[in-house]
Design a protein around this motif. Structure first.
Motif, PDB file in Angstrom:
ATOM      1  N   UNK A 280      38.430  62.936  54.696  1.00 26.12           N
ATOM      2  CA  UNK A 280      39.435  63.226  55.820  1.00 26.12           C
ATOM      3  C   UNK A 280      38.845  63.360  57.045  1.00 26.12           C
ATOM      4  N   UNK A 281      37.633  62.672  57.288  1.00 25.96           N
ATOM      5  CA  UNK A 281      36.983  62.665  58.388  1.00 25.96           C
ATOM      6  C   UNK A 281      35.829  61.880  58.446  1.00 25.96           C
ATOM      7  N   UNK A 282      34.858  61.538  59.508  1.00 28.57           N
ATOM      8  CA  UNK A 282      33.704  60.825  59.350  1.00 28.57           C
ATOM      9  C   UNK A 282      33.880  59.466  58.997  1.00 28.57           C
ATOM     10  N   UNK A 283      32.849  58.772  58.386  1.00 27.41           N
ATOM     11  CA  UNK A 283      32.399  57.298  58.014  1.00 27.41           C
ATOM     12  C   UNK A 283      32.045  57.461  56.735  1.00 27.41           C
ATOM     13  N   UNK A 284      32.464  56.249  55.988  1.00 27.68           N
ATOM     14  CA  UNK A 284      32.142  55.982  54.397  1.00 27.68           C
ATOM     15  C   UNK A 284      32.134  54.546  54.485  1.00 27.68           C
ATOM     16  N   UNK A 285      31.279  54.264  53.409  1.00 28.33           N
ATOM     17  CA  UNK A 285      31.045  52.595  52.968  1.00 28.33           C
ATOM     18  C   UNK A 285      30.871  52.647  51.538  1.00 28.33           C
ATOM     19  N   UNK A 286      31.496  51.628  51.019  1.00 27.86           N
ATOM     20  CA  UNK A 286      31.289  51.285  49.547  1.00 27.86           C
ATOM     21  C   UNK A 286      31.395  49.628  49.309  1.00 27.86           C
ATOM     22  N   UNK A 287      31.037  49.368  48.029  1.00 28.78           N
ATOM     23  CA  UNK A 287      30.942  47.874  47.643  1.00 28.78           C
ATOM     24  C   UNK A 287      31.627  47.775  46.444  1.00 28.78           C
ATOM     25  N   UNK A 288      32.303  46.583  46.170  1.00 31.03           N
ATOM     26  CA  UNK A 288      33.009  46.427  44.776  1.00 31.03           C
ATOM     27  C   UNK A 288      32.794  44.977  44.641  1.00 31.03           C
ATOM     28  N   UNK A 289      32.202  44.696  43.333  1.00 31.87           N
ATOM     29  CA  UNK A 289      32.007  43.472  42.766  1.00 31.87           C
ATOM     30  C   UNK A 289      33.224  42.798  42.344  1.00 31.87           C
ATOM     31  N   UNK A 290      33.656  41.679  42.878  1.00 27.00           N
ATOM     32  CA  UNK A 290      34.825  40.764  42.340  1.00 27.00           C
ATOM     33  C   UNK A 290      34.503  39.436  41.731  1.00 27.00           C
ATOM     34  N   UNK A 291      33.354  39.380  41.418  1.00 25.91           N
ATOM     35  CA  UNK A 291      32.809  37.952  40.869  1.00 25.91           C
ATOM     36  C   UNK A 291      33.636  37.539  39.909  1.00 25.91           C
ATOM     37  N   UNK A 292      33.880  36.425  39.399  1.00 31.01           N
ATOM     38  CA  UNK A 292      34.700  35.718  38.361  1.00 31.01           C
ATOM     39  C   UNK A 292      36.263  36.419  38.247  1.00 31.01           C
ATOM     40  N   UNK A 293      36.619  36.939  39.187  1.00 35.06           N
ATOM     41  CA  UNK A 293      38.089  37.128  39.180  1.00 35.06           C
ATOM     42  C   UNK A 293      38.925  36.442  39.913  1.00 35.06           C
ATOM     43  N   UNK A 294      40.310  36.157  39.656  1.00 34.91           N
ATOM     44  CA  UNK A 294      41.167  35.228  40.295  1.00 34.91           C
ATOM     45  C   UNK A 294      42.209  36.242  41.216  1.00 34.91           C
ATOM     46  N   UNK A 295      42.418  36.986  40.853  1.00 38.75           N
ATOM     47  CA  UNK A 295      43.049  38.092  41.515  1.00 38.75           C
ATOM     48  C   UNK A 295      42.500  39.651  41.732  1.00 38.75           C
ATOM     49  N   UNK A 296      42.743  40.285  42.740  1.00 33.52           N
ATOM     50  CA  UNK A 296      42.200  41.601  42.875  1.00 33.52           C
ATOM     51  C   UNK A 296      43.009  42.091  44.009  1.00 33.52           C
ATOM     52  N   UNK A 389      36.040  42.524  35.354  1.00 34.55           N
ATOM     53  CA  UNK A 389      36.426  43.969  35.910  1.00 34.55           C
ATOM     54  C   UNK A 389      35.876  44.027  37.234  1.00 34.55           C
ATOM     55  N   UNK A 390      36.684  44.868  38.015  1.00 34.65           N
ATOM     56  CA  UNK A 390      36.243  45.058  39.228  1.00 34.65           C
ATOM     57  C   UNK A 390      34.962  46.205  39.109  1.00 34.65           C
ATOM     58  N   UNK A 391      33.977  46.121  39.874  1.00 32.16           N
ATOM     59  CA  UNK A 391      32.869  47.127  39.600  1.00 32.16           C
ATOM     60  C   UNK A 391      32.407  47.815  41.002  1.00 32.16           C
ATOM     61  N   UNK A 392      32.468  49.190  40.959  1.00 32.05           N
ATOM     62  CA  UNK A 392      31.869  49.964  41.874  1.00 32.05           C
ATOM     63  C   UNK A 392      30.196  49.799  41.914  1.00 32.05           C
ATOM     64  N   UNK A 393      29.456  49.075  42.773  1.00 28.70           N
ATOM     65  CA  UNK A 393      28.169  48.759  42.584  1.00 28.70           C
ATOM     66  C   UNK A 393      27.197  49.608  43.486  1.00 28.70           C
ATOM     67  N   UNK A 394      26.182  49.819  43.240  1.00 29.72           N
ATOM     68  CA  UNK A 394      25.121  50.449  44.013  1.00 29.72           C
ATOM     69  C   UNK A 394      24.890  49.547  45.314  1.00 29.72           C
TER      70      UNK A 394
END
Length: 406
Positions: A280-296, A389-394
């Motif tokens: 609810x404030x500030x800044x944040x960042x995350x990454x998601x692997x979408x490899x081998x997917x045709x829709x997401x 799958x969609x993957x929350x990655x480090x």
């Protein structure tokens, strides 16, 4: 000097309806009630009792309006209304002062954001300008060096010719009857001219490569800056669509061929799943692997998004700021990993190709007034074509590749 008498609202309340007197009447025992309330309390027959002190009246008293009390009640209502209006006015003034402060604060935040981006941008443009200037100087220097080489050759030949002319002149003066011998045949001598064709094109090609490298470096630096705000996220199975399968470590999600959860009001009818973490404030960042997917689809959603409306749209109008594969098809390549950066206070949501550091798209001037949740939507399995799958990655902050597709 007389001390003012403080009158409270309780003194003007009817003990039957517990509201301010309306046509107050007095009983012989001296108590006051609203005419209507007392009339309803007493029936038409005698005897009657005072509702307050219970004094008995064998003959029903004639009810007359207490003019003094009625006047006081009327005055009290006017004063109370005036106080209420004053309070409302003060409240409105305070609201406007707060809005002025809010607007001034927004301007200050905007100016700070401008200053930050201006500083970063000017550094990048300065580097690009220096590259252009260096390339320009090299281009001019190359042309001048080629010309100097030709000029040196020509000067050497001209010097030889002048020398022979001098020798011939001397010979003719002393031996005019004899033909000169040992002279060089100059008829086939030519300067080997350098070609200048393509010099500018080569210089521009080198400049383009240099600028591309500089732009890539700036993109990489920009991504590294936002990666400083990396957060560790886990998926919330309690919000998942009933046919989504979630890994034990709460990092992966994909559509299952069967129901994985019992339905509940907290679950989405779309194939969405939120994270457990919200912001609810500030800044944040995350990454998601979408490899081998045709829709997401992935991004952030406000806390109050409608979860039970299957006709809802994943757009900012409905509280979603997201990117999906249909949008990416317009991009020059489909990313394998997507980075999402949110600046809540600045109203910014940006999507990056985490491998090339390219900025894919940004939502700007967003108005966030409630919690934001990262969300993932792996979409339909599509007969196995989209089963990855969609993957929350480090986030690997130092592993960016600047390789670009041909």
């Amino acid at each position: 000097m007389r001390t003012p008498v403080l009158i409270s609202e309780d003194q003007f309340l009817c003990s039957i309806c517990l509201d301010l007197f309306t046509e107050p009447v007095s009983t012989p025992c001296g108590h006051n009630f609203c005419r209507r309330c007392l009339s309803h309390h007493w029936d038409t027959s005698a005897p009657c009792r005072c509702p307050l002190c219970k004094e008995l009246f064998h003959i029903r008293p004639e009810l007359r309006v207490n003019t003094l009390l009625s006047g006081l009640v009327s005055q009290f209502k006017q004063e109370a209304g005036s106080r209420s209006l004053q309070q409302q006015s003060r409240h409105m003034v305070e609201q406007r002062r707060q809005k002025i402060q809010e607007l001034q604060s927004s301007v200050q935040l905007s100016q700070r954001a401008v200053d930050r981006e201006k500083s970063t941008g000017l550094q990048a443009f300065s580097a690009l300008i220096e590259s252009v200037q260096r390339s320009r100087e090299r281009f001019i220097q190359e042309l001048q060096e080629k010309h100097r080489h030709i000029q040196t050759q020509a000067e050497a030949l001209i010097q030889q010719l002048k020398q022979e002319i001098c020798e011939l002149g001397h010979f003719l003066q002393h031996c005019p009857a004899l033909p000169p011998t040992g002279l060089k045949d100059w008829s086939s001598v030519r300067l080997k001219l350098e070609t200048f064709e393509g010099t500018a094109a080569r210089a521009l090609t080198e400049l383009r490569e240099t600028l591309t490298d500089e732009v890539d470096k700036e993109l990489q630096a920009k991504l590294k800056r936002v990666q400083q705000f990396t957060v560790d996220l886990t998926l919330d199975p309690g919000t998942a669509h009933v046919k989504l399968s979630v890994s034990n470590d709460l990092k992966q999600v994909y559509e299952s061929t069967r129901r994985m959860f019992r339905d509940s009001p907290q679950r989405f009818l779309w194939r969405n799943i939120l994270t457990k973490q919200s912001f609810s404030s500030g800044r944040f960042y995350f990454e998601v692997q979408v490899k081998d997917k045709t829709m997401w689809t992935l991004g952030v959603a406000k806390e109050s998004v409608e979860r039970r409306n299957n006709q809802n749209s994943l757009t900012s109008k409905y509280g979603y700021w997201c990117l999906d594969m249909t949008n990416i098809e317009e991009y020059f390549r489909a990313p394998q990993k997507v980075g999402v950066f949110v600046d809540y206070d600045e109203g910014l949501v940006s999507f990056y190709d985490a491998d090339t550091a390219d900025l894919i798209y940004s939502f700007t001037d967003c108005s966030f007034r409630e919690k934001l949740f990262p969300f993932l939507n792996p979409c339909y399995c599509d007969s196995g074509e989209n089963s990855a799958p969609l993957i929350l990655t480090a986030v690997k902050k130092c592993s960016l590749s600047l390789a670009r597709p041909s």
